[in-house]
Write a protein that holds these residues in place. Sequence first.
Motif, PDB file in Angstrom:
ATOM      1  N   GLY A 184       0.920  -1.319   0.158  1.00  0.00           N
ATOM      2  CA  GLY A 184       0.893   0.089   0.072  1.00  0.00           C
ATOM      3  C   GLY A 184       0.359   1.024   0.507  1.00  0.00           C
ATOM      4  N   LEU A 185       0.216   2.403  -0.825  1.00  0.00           N
ATOM      5  CA  LEU A 185       1.255   3.682   0.022  1.00  0.00           C
ATOM      6  C   LEU A 185       1.447   3.725   0.298  1.00  0.00           C
ATOM      7  N   LYS A 186       0.882   3.649   1.994  1.00  0.00           N
ATOM      8  CA  LYS A 186       1.455   3.775   3.681  1.00  0.00           C
ATOM      9  C   LYS A 186       2.923   3.152   3.876  1.00  0.00           C
ATOM     10  N   GLU A 187       2.678   2.124   3.554  1.00  0.00           N
ATOM     11  CA  GLU A 187       3.858   1.211   3.681  1.00  0.00           C
ATOM     12  C   GLU A 187       4.827   1.379   2.888  1.00  0.00           C
ATOM     13  N   VAL A 188       4.555   1.533   1.518  1.00  0.00           N
ATOM     14  CA  VAL A 188       5.977   1.950   0.707  1.00  0.00           C
ATOM     15  C   VAL A 188       6.493   3.027   1.168  1.00  0.00           C
ATOM     16  N   VAL A 189       5.856   4.297   1.237  1.00  0.00           N
ATOM     17  CA  VAL A 189       6.123   6.028   1.471  1.00  0.00           C
ATOM     18  C   VAL A 189       6.868   5.638   2.987  1.00  0.00           C
ATOM     19  N   LYS A 190       6.974   4.809   3.882  1.00  0.00           N
ATOM     20  CA  LYS A 190       6.876   4.540   4.996  1.00  0.00           C
ATOM     21  C   LYS A 190       8.554   4.042   4.871  1.00  0.00           C
ATOM     22  N   GLU A 191       8.637   3.005   4.503  1.00  0.00           N
ATOM     23  CA  GLU A 191       9.897   2.317   4.183  1.00  0.00           C
ATOM     24  C   GLU A 191      10.650   3.044   2.905  1.00  0.00           C
ATOM     25  N   LEU A 192      10.789   3.801   1.993  1.00  0.00           N
ATOM     26  CA  LEU A 192      11.657   4.162   1.285  1.00  0.00           C
ATOM     27  C   LEU A 192      11.510   6.063   1.153  1.00  0.00           C
ATOM     28  N   GLU A 193      10.709   6.566   1.757  1.00  0.00           N
ATOM     29  CA  GLU A 193      10.739   7.975   2.302  1.00  0.00           C
ATOM     30  C   GLU A 193      11.174   8.268   3.710  1.00  0.00           C
ATOM     31  N   GLN A 194      10.726   7.362   4.549  1.00  0.00           N
ATOM     32  CA  GLN A 194      10.771   7.980   5.559  1.00  0.00           C
ATOM     33  C   GLN A 194       9.887   8.491   6.847  1.00  0.00           C
ATOM     34  N   ILE A 195       8.682   8.480   6.035  1.00  0.00           N
ATOM     35  CA  ILE A 195       7.712   9.578   5.963  1.00  0.00           C
ATOM     36  C   ILE A 195       6.592   8.507   6.070  1.00  0.00           C
ATOM     37  N   GLU A 196       5.546   8.890   7.261  1.00  0.00           N
ATOM     38  CA  GLU A 196       4.811   8.452   7.660  1.00  0.00           C
ATOM     39  C   GLU A 196       3.255   9.100   7.395  1.00  0.00           C
ATOM     40  N   LEU A 197       2.109   8.539   6.323  1.00  0.00           N
ATOM     41  CA  LEU A 197       0.856   9.181   6.226  1.00  0.00           C
ATOM     42  C   LEU A 197       0.030   9.325   6.657  1.00  0.00           C
ATOM     43  N   ASP A 198      -0.348  10.150   6.404  1.00  0.00           N
ATOM     44  CA  ASP A 198      -1.837  10.123   7.730  1.00  0.00           C
ATOM     45  C   ASP A 198      -3.246   9.712   6.381  1.00  0.00           C
ATOM     46  N   LYS A 199      -3.585   8.781   6.593  1.00  0.00           N
ATOM     47  CA  LYS A 199      -4.720   8.307   5.859  1.00  0.00           C
ATOM     48  C   LYS A 199      -5.999   8.686   5.995  1.00  0.00           C
ATOM     49  N   SER A 200      -5.820   9.057   6.925  1.00  0.00           N
ATOM     50  CA  SER A 200      -7.528   9.117   8.250  1.00  0.00           C
ATOM     51  C   SER A 200      -8.723   9.651   7.044  1.00  0.00           C
ATOM     52  N   ALA A 201      -8.151  11.223   6.759  1.00  0.00           N
ATOM     53  CA  ALA A 201      -9.285  11.159   5.331  1.00  0.00           C
ATOM     54  C   ALA A 201     -10.167  10.763   3.930  1.00  0.00           C
ATOM     55  N   GLY A 202      -9.236   9.375   4.222  1.00  0.00           N
ATOM     56  CA  GLY A 202      -9.057   8.758   2.735  1.00  0.00           C
ATOM     57  C   GLY A 202      -9.945   8.111   2.696  1.00  0.00           C
ATOM     58  N   SER A 203     -11.472   7.584   3.508  1.00  0.00           N
ATOM     59  CA  SER A 203     -12.759   7.344   3.459  1.00  0.00           C
ATOM     60  C   SER A 203     -13.441   8.180   3.381  1.00  0.00           C
ATOM     61  N   SER A 204     -13.473   9.665   2.923  1.00  0.00           N
ATOM     62  CA  SER A 204     -14.384  10.920   3.347  1.00  0.00           C
ATOM     63  C   SER A 204     -15.545  10.814   1.678  1.00  0.00           C
ATOM     64  N   ASP A 205     -16.195  12.073   2.355  1.00  0.00           N
ATOM     65  CA  ASP A 205     -16.663  12.522   1.102  1.00  0.00           C
ATOM     66  C   ASP A 205     -16.552  13.539  -0.239  1.00  0.00           C
ATOM     67  N   TRP A 206     -16.342  13.035  -1.678  1.00  0.00           N
ATOM     68  CA  TRP A 206     -15.343  13.996  -1.772  1.00  0.00           C
ATOM     69  C   TRP A 206     -16.051  14.260  -2.911  1.00  0.00           C
ATOM     70  N   GLY A 207     -17.062  14.175  -2.599  1.00  0.00           N
ATOM     71  CA  GLY A 207     -17.616  15.173  -3.846  1.00  0.00           C
ATOM     72  C   GLY A 207     -18.069  16.870  -3.970  1.00  0.00           C
ATOM     73  N   SER A 208     -18.073  16.966  -2.605  1.00  0.00           N
ATOM     74  CA  SER A 208     -18.225  18.185  -2.722  1.00  0.00           C
ATOM     75  C   SER A 208     -17.060  19.123  -2.551  1.00  0.00           C
TER      76      SER A 208
END
Length: 213
Positions: A125-149
Amino acid sequence: MIPSFQVFDNDINLDTLNYYLNCEAIAVDTETMGLIPRRDRLCLIQICDDQDHVTVVRISQELAQNIKSAPLIQQLMEASNVTKVFHYARFDICTLRVHLGITTNPIFCTKIASKLARTYSSRHGLKEVVKELEQIELDKSAGSSDWGSTYELSDQQLKYAANDVRYLVSVKNKLTKMLVREGRYELAQKSFGYLHTLVELDLLGYEDLFSHQ
């Protein structure tokens, strides 16, 4: 030069197009109302280069139903001199094709590249790949949200959208080195080339075409 972060409605402008056309590679992602492209409309397109210039394009409900209505984005996505980097390109290029009539090329998929190169891991997953290769912890909490507005997106949603593309070009470069080292770069390129055929099969409703059954 373009701003480090900018938001457009329905298409980019000429300055942004010309800027990204001079890049070797750009990261691209989409946000939608769900995971079925023919059912769920496109809401957002995010773009970023390796210098952290992020562009977010809000797609109106009316535009998402009007094929070939974002000509500058289409020109960029179809430009043969700029590699478009996705994480799970299969979904994004299908979404761009269904809603905007775009045939994206050339493509680099960091998820496919990760599966070919990082065979020591089952987490691609993107979060795991970025964490290993970039040493960055992505915040994915907004992923499942209403993008329609799209005109009422929160700062958290915009930050999430930006972070989904911010590290992809760097990840691509590191995965490319791993693929070359392990002798799998040509296999990755062949896999990327097959994605459009796979999308056609997806849109026609074919499943498990190559299975024994």
